[in-house]
Write an enzyme that holds these catalytic residues in place. Structure first.
Site, PDB file in Angstrom:
ATOM      1  N   LYS A  43      27.271  15.350  -6.306  1.00 19.83           N
ATOM      2  CA  LYS A  43      28.548  14.641  -6.349  1.00 19.83           C
ATOM      3  C   LYS A  43      29.359  15.048  -7.581  1.00 19.83           C
ATOM      4  O   LYS A  43      28.876  14.981  -8.709  1.00 19.83           O
ATOM      5  CB  LYS A  43      28.274  13.140  -6.345  1.00 19.83           C
ATOM      6  CG  LYS A  43      29.498  12.248  -6.262  1.00 19.83           C
ATOM      7  CD  LYS A  43      29.036  10.804  -6.108  1.00 19.83           C
ATOM      8  CE  LYS A  43      30.168   9.821  -5.994  1.00 19.83           C
ATOM      9  NZ  LYS A  43      29.663   8.437  -5.760  1.00 19.83           N
ATOM     10  N   CYS A 103      31.205   9.939  -1.378  1.00 20.54           N
ATOM     11  CA  CYS A 103      31.894   8.715  -1.782  1.00 20.54           C
ATOM     12  C   CYS A 103      33.142   8.988  -2.624  1.00 20.54           C
ATOM     13  O   CYS A 103      34.158   9.394  -2.085  1.00 20.54           O
ATOM     14  CB  CYS A 103      30.922   7.767  -2.467  1.00 20.54           C
ATOM     15  SG  CYS A 103      31.519   6.048  -2.484  1.00 20.54           S
ATOM     16  N   GLU A 155      25.557   6.926   1.897  1.00 23.29           N
ATOM     17  CA  GLU A 155      25.176   7.325   0.548  1.00 23.29           C
ATOM     18  C   GLU A 155      23.996   6.496   0.035  1.00 23.29           C
ATOM     19  O   GLU A 155      23.962   5.280   0.172  1.00 23.29           O
ATOM     20  CB  GLU A 155      26.380   7.141  -0.378  1.00 23.29           C
ATOM     21  CG  GLU A 155      26.140   7.500  -1.830  1.00 23.29           C
ATOM     22  CD  GLU A 155      27.332   7.138  -2.711  1.00 23.29           C
ATOM     23  OE1 GLU A 155      27.429   7.720  -3.804  1.00 23.29           O
ATOM     24  OE2 GLU A 155      28.154   6.293  -2.318  1.00 23.29           O
TER      25      GLU A 155
END
Length: 287
Positions: free
Chosen positions: A114, A151, A41
């Site tokens: 995300k 993540c 990331e």
């Protein structure tokens, strides 16, 4: 048969060096026969989210014309690999933690933003990123249909399950995780790994996680990233794991056709009871 690779390395404010490290690892992975390579990331810079500093918003760039994406999509084309590219996105007046999917011919197949944005000591992402508005997505690539979360998304089984329901054959999670400033004695590495191993097992498909390593110094907290990048097989067993300190890559090879047959035979999607899952739509679990 598909060979996959997950990488890990330390990042600094020497951005060109970060990109060179990433490129070198992708080249090494391709040389080992990998057709799908996962980078960590926000690999272009240090993980700047421990601090809340307006100057870091200047790091964001649009997807279109982004030199990072141009460089790594060209690399994907040169090497014939599928390559998710993590980047800090600016879209008009909005900012996202995003990933562009480069197919093996270098074409950008699409964008994922995300969905789950943490706001914990050391991980002050809500200052920088809006919650993603793309929804969970999968892409048909040269090596199969892949699903990519980012993540904090990896802690939510709903993310993995939705990508699986959309036909994903491999799950991928680029990551930046390490020390917990609020509890310096706690190491979440094994918890982090087991959570995703459960996603692989529950959805009966391989899973890759790529994390960073090294110590990064910030005003609010110094962060030690614990690596531990890994690849899990469709039973959730870890078949390759990197250590906590070494730059490098890991690989594994899977027969996606055989796994597809295995997944169908278990009936975990056939036997779902969608009529009972309404409480998932609420924060309290109440209808």
């Amino acid at each position: 048969m598909l060979t996959v690779a997950a990488t890990q390395f330390a990042c600094s404010w020497d951005i060109e060096d970060n990109l060179n490290q990433a490129e070198a690892l992708v080249r090494q992975a391709a040389a080992k026969g990998a057709g799908l390579v996962l980078l960590q990331e926000l690999f272009e810079t240090p993980y700047f989210c421990p601090d809340q500093k307006a100057k870091y918003l200047e790091l964001a760039q649009p997807m279109e014309g982004n030199p990072l994406i141009a460089r790594f999509s060209a690399l994907a084309q040169e090497l014939g690999v599928v390559l998710p590219i993590s980047f800090f996105e600016r879209a008009n007046n909005a900012f996202f933690n995003s990933i562009a999917i480069a197919d093996a011919d270098g074409k950008i197949l699409g964008l994922y933003r995300k969905s789950h944005i943490p706001n914990n000591p050391g991980y002050q992402e809500k200052y920088y990123f809006s919650p993603g508005d793309t929804g969970f997505k999968v892409w048909d690539t040269a090596v199969g249909r892949i699903g990519v979360g980012i993540c904090w998304d990896q802690w939510f089984p709903e993310c993995a399950r939705i990508m699986a329901l959309q036909g994903a054959e491999v799950l991928l999670y680029p990551t930046a995780i390490g020390s917990e400033p609020s509890d310096p004695g706690y190491n979440s590495k094994r918890h982090w790994q087991r959570t995703m191993q459960g996603h692989a097992a529950a959805n009966i498909m391989p899973l890759l996680a790529s994390n960073r390593i090294g110590v990064e110094q910030h005003d609010a907290a110094d962060m030690t990233f614990y690596g531990g990048s890994f690849i899990a097989d469709p039973t959730g067993e870890m078949v390759a794991e990197a250590d906590s300190e070494t730059q490098g890559l890991i690989t594994a090879t899977f027969d996606l056709d055989a796994i597809r047959s295995m997944r169908a035979s278990w009936g975990v999607f056939r036997d779902r009871r969608t009529d009972l899952y309404g409480p998932l739509k609420s924060l309290t679990g109440m209808p």
